[in-house]
Design an enzyme around this catalytic site. Structure first.
Site, PDB file in Angstrom:
ATOM      1  N   GLU A 349       0.808  -1.154   0.117  1.00 46.19           N
ATOM      2  CA  GLU A 349       0.049  -0.054   0.062  1.00 46.19           C
ATOM      3  C   GLU A 349       0.789   1.072  -0.045  1.00 46.19           C
ATOM      4  O   GLU A 349       0.488   2.243  -0.198  1.00 46.19           O
ATOM      5  CB  GLU A 349      -0.751  -0.118   1.140  1.00 46.19           C
ATOM      6  CG  GLU A 349      -2.286   0.109   0.886  1.00 46.19           C
ATOM      7  CD  GLU A 349      -3.285   0.329   2.059  1.00 46.19           C
ATOM      8  OE1 GLU A 349      -2.826  -0.016   3.380  1.00 46.19           O
ATOM      9  OE2 GLU A 349      -4.077   1.322   1.764  1.00 46.19           O
ATOM     10  N   HIS A 364       1.740  -0.750  -5.711  1.00 44.20           N
ATOM     11  CA  HIS A 364       0.583  -0.913  -6.003  1.00 44.20           C
ATOM     12  C   HIS A 364      -0.253   0.564  -6.485  1.00 44.20           C
ATOM     13  O   HIS A 364      -0.658   0.512  -7.603  1.00 44.20           O
ATOM     14  CB  HIS A 364      -0.530  -1.421  -4.728  1.00 44.20           C
ATOM     15  CG  HIS A 364      -1.499  -0.903  -4.688  1.00 44.20           C
ATOM     16  ND1 HIS A 364      -2.281   0.252  -4.034  1.00 44.20           N
ATOM     17  CD2 HIS A 364      -3.112  -1.414  -5.552  1.00 44.20           C
ATOM     18  CE1 HIS A 364      -3.578   0.412  -4.288  1.00 44.20           C
ATOM     19  NE2 HIS A 364      -3.881  -0.523  -5.026  1.00 44.20           N
ATOM     20  N   HIS A 368      -1.831   1.725 -10.398  1.00 47.27           N
ATOM     21  CA  HIS A 368      -2.996   2.447 -10.679  1.00 47.27           C
ATOM     22  C   HIS A 368      -2.513   3.623 -11.633  1.00 47.27           C
ATOM     23  O   HIS A 368      -3.252   4.167 -12.509  1.00 47.27           O
ATOM     24  CB  HIS A 368      -3.547   2.788  -9.444  1.00 47.27           C
ATOM     25  CG  HIS A 368      -4.522   2.100  -8.658  1.00 47.27           C
ATOM     26  ND1 HIS A 368      -5.880   2.111  -9.063  1.00 47.27           N
ATOM     27  CD2 HIS A 368      -4.422   1.029  -7.871  1.00 47.27           C
ATOM     28  CE1 HIS A 368      -6.401   1.044  -8.180  1.00 47.27           C
ATOM     29  NE2 HIS A 368      -5.279   0.436  -7.472  1.00 47.27           N
TER      30      HIS A 368
HETATM   31 CU1  CUO Z   1      -8.173  -0.284  -3.386  1.00 49.76          CU
HETATM   32 CU2  CUO Z   1      -5.872  -0.588  -5.611  1.00 49.76          CU
HETATM   33  O1  CUO Z   1      -6.462  -0.415  -3.521  1.00 49.76           O
HETATM   34  O2  CUO Z   1      -7.706   0.404  -5.123  1.00 49.76           O
END
Ligand code: CUO
Length: 682
Positions: A349, A364, A368
């Site tokens: 995270e 992560h 995105h």
């Molecule tokens: Cu909830 Cu990738 O962590 O969207």
């Protein structure tokens, strides 16, 4: 002391300046120097003009303003993303400012100053985090995000019609405006078969709320450093993938393919058909076959190469291979059985509690970001990020599930390194589950689903239009409520306490073959978990589907600010605010098929003495704890999240896996292609 409830007025009509009417009857009376330059010369006129009609005029204290230069850097009309590092820093600063205000009056002052100047998305997010975490604002219920920013959740055509209706038709005579279902792509696009899930308003609200409850960044570590937060990040998203995979299987689609080759094109395109009302822009699409490219966007202060993602990924894989991570001082720290997943989750995270952000980076979040800028990586077309960049919209895009399947796979690599649970860590001696089943509306072991229409309020999000309620009607999946029936025998001779854990999984794969147990285990969906007394002898436990520990009731997903229980500050209301987080109840059960989709229902009763976490739960919201945790408390189950399916097993089938305290039942989910109005039970 001013009423802290006034703070909620800042969520109303987010782009209308707060000297205009807010809520039903109020205006803020601003000090002259608070007016933005463009209004300064007319501040008196404005105060009189909007003050005349207001029944309630709220005086705003003239405070010395803190340094707002960092959060002010985000242009007013831009999109805001928690995944963009610079945005995260700006939001972290603004949260600190809001958290640091001495009292509610000062917070109200700084809010009134910021509301007229700062990016509305960022302002709304930061104020929400502050209200959720400040001692003196706990118990205040922030309005559902879908009401403040409905443009993030629905077809923009609705807003045109809503403006028309609110201008022409008097309040009271307004009919709800229909939002078409499946409007984003043609039915011939196979991905469209699961659009009802991806584009569900409640689902996207849950995801937004989850990330609101678990912010990445703040000076006050306590806001970020919540019990087992990294593990919950893994588990909540793992469950999203299990649930989405099952929806796909119900719709004759394969499970999501991992997005693990950053050099190859992403097959799925996505055209969001959303407009940002704040930016007055359409959300950019991603064409089928797009490949992520190196990003160099000075405006967003992002310069990062695709190879960076690969470097971070390799470091994760190495850490799991070695079962140890590298710390900033060069030493290593083992990933142990109990906390390893939490450590990995925090690294992944990349929040401020990551043990080594410098080395493991931001895999992560940057995934995105890379995907969301694939249409304009160097800003040459002056485009903003796509829906993958925003936690309120990311789940609409098929690629979200491909990315998170890959993230999940990395976590599973770690889980695969753990020894399977030996029988004694599964069994509950003396306790036998003799059966589990469903009492459904259509008979035993049959679950039934159909479409349902509900309404959501648009009035609070329609800036610069006449006031009053405007409802939008949308269609979503719904199941008929049912009971679990579980029979348990306690032959220990004394009273015991048990934790009942209920899961469900598909039986067949995309080719119609029996799923291997290892695949099935990863598709296990948690439906419920609860504590139960087990008096000596036999008993039948009946549990209502409505009481699920993973879901929040429909009314809470779409709650209306005006219809909340209790006064703010009352114990009843205090339990409410954390609770916007939770899987939407209408998506508890996958869609199924016309002929009945086969699933296996699983129940286990584990020994509560090994599960329990001793803490006082009075006054906290704890009814959706499985995916969201409990506010200010520990995660209410000592076992690994997803237990007993979180680890591989040597069992060859689910039957083979069962210890006496477990039982299974084949069930089917029958879908009827009909639509009912909310309130009618099928
Ligand atoms: Cu909830 Cu990738 O962590 O969207």
């Amino acid at each position: 002391m001013s009423d802290r409830k006034n703070l909620l007025l800042f969520f109303d009509r987010p782009t209308e300046p707060c000297f205009m009417q807010k809520g039903d009857d109020a205006i803020f009376q601003l000090p002259d120097n608070f007016y933005p330059d463009k209004y300064k010369t007319v501040s008196n006129t404005l105060a009189n003009r909007f003050g005349e009609n207001a029944q309630r005029s709220i005086p705003v204290r003239n405070i010395a303003l803190p340094d707002l230069s960092l959060p002010m850097q985000l242009p007013y009309n831009d999109q805001f993303s928690l995944f963009v590092p610079k945005h995260r820093k700006m939001a972290g600063k603004l949260i600190d400012i809001f958290m640091g205000m001495r009292d509610v009056d000062d917070l109200q002052s700084i809010c009134s100053y910021c509301q007229m100047r700062m990016n509305p998305y960022m302002f709304n997010y930061c104020l929400s985090v502050a209200i959720l975490h400040r001692e003196d604002t706990k118990g205040l219920n922030i309005p559902t995000f879908a009401e403040s920013f409905p443009d993030k959740f629905m077809d923009p055509k609705v807003f045109r019609r809503a403006r028309e209706v609110s201008t022409v038709v008097p309040v009271g005579n307004r009919l709800p405006i229909n939002i078409p279902q499946n409007y984003t792509a043609a039915d011939s696009n196979p991905e469209q078969r699961v659009a009802y899930f991806r584009e569900d308003i409640g689902l996207n609200l849950h995801h937004w709320h989850w990330h609101l409850v678990y912010p990445f960044d703040a000076a006050d570590r306590a806001i970020v450093n919540k019990d087992r937060r990294g593990e919950l990040f893994y588990y909540m998203h793992q469950q999203i993938i299990a649930r989405y995979s099952t929806e796909r299987l119900c719709n004759n689609l394969g499970r999501p393919r991992r997005y693990n080759d950053f050099r190859s094109p992403i097959e799925e395109g996505y055209f969001p058909k959303l407009d940002s009302q704040v930016a007055s822009r359409a959300w950019p699409p991603r064409f089928a076959g797009s490949t992520i490219r190196d990003i160099d966007r000075p405006v967003d202060q992002i310069k990062s190469d695709v190879s960076q993602l690969e470097i971070w990924r390799d470091r994760f894989l190495k850490a799991i291979e070695d079962m140890a991570i590298v710390l900033p001082n060069g030493r290593t720290m083992p990933l142990d059985e109990e906390t390893g997943i939490d450590v990995l989750g925090n690294l992944m995270e990349s929040s401020i509690i990551s043990r080594n952000r410098g080395y493991y980076g931001d895999l992560h979040n940057m995934g995105h970001v890379f995907i969301s800028y694939s249409h304009d990586p160097d800003h040459r077309n002056l485009e903003q990020f796509g829906v993958m960049g925003d936690s309120a919209t990311a789940m609409r895009d098929p690629v979200f599930y491909r990315w998170h399947s890959y993230i999940d796979d990395i976590f599973q690599l770690y889980k695969n390194k753990l020894p399977p649970y030996p029988a004694e860590r599964l069994d509950f001696p003396g306790v036998r589950v003799t059966s589990i089943g469903i009492e459904g509306a259509s008979g035993a072991n049959i679950l039934t689903t159909q479409w349902e229409q509900s309404t959501v309020e648009l009035g609070r999000g329609l800036d610069f239009t006449p006031r009053g309620s405007v409802l939008a009607r949308f269609t979503h999946l719904q199941h008929d409520e049912f009971n679990y029936v579980c029979t348990v025998t306690n032959s220990s001779g004394s009273d015991l306490m048990g934790t009942v854990r209920i899961f469900m999984a598909p039986v067949l794969d995309e080719g119609g073959r029996q799923l291997s147990f290892d695949d099935q285990r990863r598709l296990m969906i948690e439906l419920d978990k609860f504590t139960e007394q087990l008096p000596a002898g036999s008993r039948t436990i009946r549990r209502r589907s409505l009481d699920s520990s993973v879901t929040i009731p429909y009314e809470r997903t779409f709650r209306n600010q005006n219809t909340r229980p209790g006064d703010p500050g009352s114990a009843e209301a205090a339990e409410f605010d954390f609770c916007g987080c939770g899987w939407p109840h209408h998506l508890l059960i996958p869609k199924g098929t016309d002929n009945g989709y086969p699933v296996v229902l699983f129940a286990m009763v584990s020994n509560w003495n090994d599960d329990r976490v001793i803490q006082d739960l009075v006054g906290s919201c704890n009814d959706a704890a499985s995916y969201c945790g409990i506010r200010d408390r520990k995660y209410p189950d000592r076992r690994a999240m997803g237990y007993p399916f979180d680890r591989p097993s040597q069992a060859s089938s689910i039957n083979d896996f069962l210890t006496p305290n477990m039982a299974i039942q084949e069930c089917s989910i029958r879908f009827t292609n009909a639509t009912r109005q909310r309130g009618q039970q099928g």
